[in-house]
Write an enzyme that holds these catalytic residues in place. Structure first.
Site, PDB file in Angstrom:
ATOM      1  N   ASN A  14      -5.249   5.947   5.230  1.00  0.00           N
ATOM      2  CA  ASN A  14      -3.799   5.906   5.332  1.00  0.00           C
ATOM      3  C   ASN A  14      -3.476   7.213   6.002  1.00  0.00           C
ATOM      4  OD1 ASN A  14      -2.576   3.459   4.146  1.00  0.00           O
ATOM      5  ND2 ASN A  14      -3.964   3.903   2.639  1.00  0.00           N
ATOM      6  N   ILE A  96      -3.361  11.772 -11.617  1.00  0.00           N
ATOM      7  CA  ILE A  96      -1.889  11.532 -12.215  1.00  0.00           C
ATOM      8  C   ILE A  96      -1.362  13.238 -12.096  1.00  0.00           C
ATOM      9  CG2 ILE A  96      -0.864  11.297 -14.388  1.00  0.00           C
ATOM     10  CD1 ILE A  96      -3.350   9.305 -14.967  1.00  0.00           C
ATOM     11  N   HIS A 113       0.427   2.423  -3.326  1.00  0.00           N
ATOM     12  CA  HIS A 113      -0.362   1.561  -4.346  1.00  0.00           C
ATOM     13  C   HIS A 113      -0.780   0.484  -3.846  1.00  0.00           C
ATOM     14  CE1 HIS A 113      -1.395   1.008  -8.374  1.00  0.00           C
ATOM     15  NE2 HIS A 113      -1.002  -0.189  -8.213  1.00  0.00           N
ATOM     16  N   THR A 145       8.239   8.722  -9.329  1.00  0.00           N
ATOM     17  CA  THR A 145       8.859   9.331 -10.412  1.00  0.00           C
ATOM     18  C   THR A 145       7.870   9.790 -11.386  1.00  0.00           C
ATOM     19  OG1 THR A 145       8.998   7.062 -11.259  1.00  0.00           O
ATOM     20  CG2 THR A 145      11.097   7.996  -9.787  1.00  0.00           C
ATOM     21  N   ASP A 149       3.168   4.891 -10.797  1.00  0.00           N
ATOM     22  CA  ASP A 149       3.251   3.569 -10.096  1.00  0.00           C
ATOM     23  C   ASP A 149       4.736   2.974 -10.186  1.00  0.00           C
ATOM     24  OD1 ASP A 149       0.840   4.227  -9.105  1.00  0.00           O
ATOM     25  OD2 ASP A 149      -0.446   3.149 -10.489  1.00  0.00           O
ATOM     26  N   THR A 176      -5.582  -2.856   5.836  1.00  0.00           N
ATOM     27  CA  THR A 176      -4.920  -2.937   7.327  1.00  0.00           C
ATOM     28  C   THR A 176      -3.425  -2.893   7.160  1.00  0.00           C
ATOM     29  OG1 THR A 176      -5.223  -5.171   7.126  1.00  0.00           O
ATOM     30  CG2 THR A 176      -6.875  -4.131   8.207  1.00  0.00           C
TER      31      THR A 176
HETATM   32  C1  GAR Z   1      -5.517   2.840  -0.677  1.00  0.00           C
HETATM   33  O1  GAR Z   1      -5.987   1.597  -0.714  1.00  0.00           O
HETATM   34  C2  GAR Z   1      -4.428   3.386  -1.467  1.00  0.00           C
HETATM   35  O2  GAR Z   1      -3.361   2.327  -1.546  1.00  0.00           O
HETATM   36  C3  GAR Z   1      -5.061   3.336  -2.702  1.00  0.00           C
HETATM   37  O3  GAR Z   1      -6.266   4.228  -2.530  1.00  0.00           O
HETATM   38  C4  GAR Z   1      -6.657   3.904  -1.118  1.00  0.00           C
HETATM   39  C5  GAR Z   1      -7.031   4.963  -0.345  1.00  0.00           C
HETATM   40  O4  GAR Z   1      -7.537   4.703   1.035  1.00  0.00           O
HETATM   41  N1  GAR Z   1      -4.448   4.325  -3.495  1.00  0.00           N
HETATM   42  C6  GAR Z   1      -4.461   4.167  -4.823  1.00  0.00           C
HETATM   43  O5  GAR Z   1      -5.192   3.236  -5.642  1.00  0.00           O
HETATM   44  C7  GAR Z   1      -3.108   5.384  -5.670  1.00  0.00           C
HETATM   45  N2  GAR Z   1      -3.621   4.914  -6.970  1.00  0.00           N
HETATM   46  P1  GAR Z   1      -7.764   5.609   2.057  1.00  0.00           P
HETATM   47  O6  GAR Z   1      -7.969   7.029   1.293  1.00  0.00           O
HETATM   48  O7  GAR Z   1      -8.384   5.125   3.218  1.00  0.00           O
HETATM   49  O8  GAR Z   1      -6.252   5.922   2.520  1.00  0.00           O
END
Ligand code: GAR
Length: 193
Positions: A14, A96, A113, A145, A149, A176
């Site tokens: 991301n 957290i 999330h 906040t 989540d 994706t």
């Molecule tokens: C993503 O799917 C994101 O939504 C999730 O971790 C992944 C990170 O992927 N986030 C959480 O679960 C937050 N609690 P990335 O490191 O390839 O961006």
């Protein structure tokens, strides 16, 4: 210039999507914004190399030596604040955060999330969606906040769950879409900051 700091814990796909969008769409010119730093709580986070290769400061604040969440969050905030960010972006940041940290960045702290909040806050979101018999899964970009989540929703993406899916196939399909909605949500928010 509106500086952006991105926090990661892992692969950082991301974060990479946000950096690519920022560079491709020339946020610097259009929105007066720039990704200034990527900070990881894990020294082995794959995304750190990507950041360095793209000329972005890549730093580690390892949570392990800290005796409490509060002390870690103070060190993290000090590292973030050196870049004077207008926006702090959590991108697969798997810690957290304390209420003090969240209130320090109120209104300028975003998270993505991997579920359609308010469904499935917390971990193992795709397996829980499968177990519940959901026909769709997705991801949510939201303001952070104090409650984990929760917080105002800025963007969501929906993908189908199809026969034969596993948590892994759903995660890949959702990811994706995350790469599309997160940069877009940031670009929409930036002019208001
Ligand atoms: C993503 O799917 C994101 O939504 C999730 O971790 C992944 C990170 O992927 N986030 C959480 O679960 C937050 N609690 P990335 O490191 O390839 O961006």
């Amino acid at each position: 210039m509106k500086n952006i700091v991105i926090l990661i814990s892992g692969g950082g796909s991301n974060m990479a999507a946000i950096v690519r969008a920022a560079q491709r769409e020339r946020w610097g010119a259009a929105l007066g914004a720039e990704v200034k730093a990527v900070i990881s709580n894990r020294p082995d986070a794959g995304g750190l190399a990507f950041a360095r290769e793209h000329g972005i400061a890549a730093e580690v604040v390892d949570h392990k030596p800290f005796a409490s969440r509060e002390l870690f969050d103070e060190a993290l905030a000090a590292a973030i604040d050196r870049h004077a960010p207008a926006l702090v972006v959590l991108a697969g940041f798997m810690r957290i955060l304390t209420p003090g940290f969240v209130s320090r960045y109120e209104g300028r702290l975003l998270n993505i999330h991997p579920s359609l909040l308010p469904a499935f806050p917390g971990l193992h979101t795709h397996q829980r969606a499968l177990d519940a018999g959901c026909k769709v899964a997705g991801a949510t970009v939201h303001q952070v906040t104090a409650e984990l989540d929760h917080g105002p929703i800025l963007a969501q993406a929906v993908v189908p769950i199809v026969p034969g899916d596993t948590a892994q196939t759903i995660a890949a399909r959702v990811l994706t879409q995350e790469h599309l909605i997160y940069p877009r949500a940031i670009a929409q928010l930036l002019p208001t900051l």
